[in-house]
Write a protein that holds these residues in place. Sequence first.
Motif, PDB file in Angstrom:
ATOM      1  N   HIS A   1     -21.920  24.425  -3.766  1.00 35.22           N
ATOM      2  CA  HIS A   1     -20.802  24.366  -2.821  1.00 35.22           C
ATOM      3  C   HIS A   1     -20.122  22.994  -2.834  1.00 35.22           C
ATOM      4  O   HIS A   1     -19.918  22.380  -1.794  1.00 35.22           O
TER       5      HIS A   1
ATOM      6  N   THR B   1     -17.012  20.618  -3.240  1.00 31.82           N
ATOM      7  CA  THR B   1     -15.559  20.666  -3.163  1.00 31.82           C
ATOM      8  C   THR B   1     -15.017  19.260  -3.380  1.00 31.82           C
ATOM      9  O   THR B   1     -15.734  18.277  -3.181  1.00 31.82           O
TER      10      THR B   1
ATOM     11  N   LYS C   1     -15.815  16.046  -1.175  1.00 30.42           N
ATOM     12  CA  LYS C   1     -17.166  16.111  -0.614  1.00 30.42           C
ATOM     13  C   LYS C   1     -17.994  14.945  -1.160  1.00 30.42           C
ATOM     14  O   LYS C   1     -17.793  14.504  -2.281  1.00 30.42           O
TER      15      LYS C   1
END
Length: 101
Positions: free
Chosen positions: A80, A82, A85
């Motif tokens: 996850h 992105t 991040k």
Amino acid sequence: MECPMCKGKMEKMKDIIKQDGMSFDAFRCTACGEEIMNMQQLKMLAQKYRKLRHAKEITFAKWGNSIAVRIPSEIVDEYHITSGKQGILTKDKEGIRIIPA
Ligand SMILES: [Zn+2]
């Protein structure tokens, strides 16, 4: 430890499997050159190969004065990740490890 082939003396050694640069610990007979591994050494080597199989190729790219790493999309999805991040980067004996926050 005694050599199972010639009863010679076994010494702990480090060797490399040339095809893939994999290093491993084993015992080698100083008399006949026979090499054997104990369970722990076998497990270590198996673990290294497992890691290698999970390895993905990456590309380094220039980004300003730094170097960026392009992370494959399946890894991006799995962790996850992105844009923007944060994560941390640590060093270990084999290289660099990236841990997404
Ligand atoms: Zn031997």
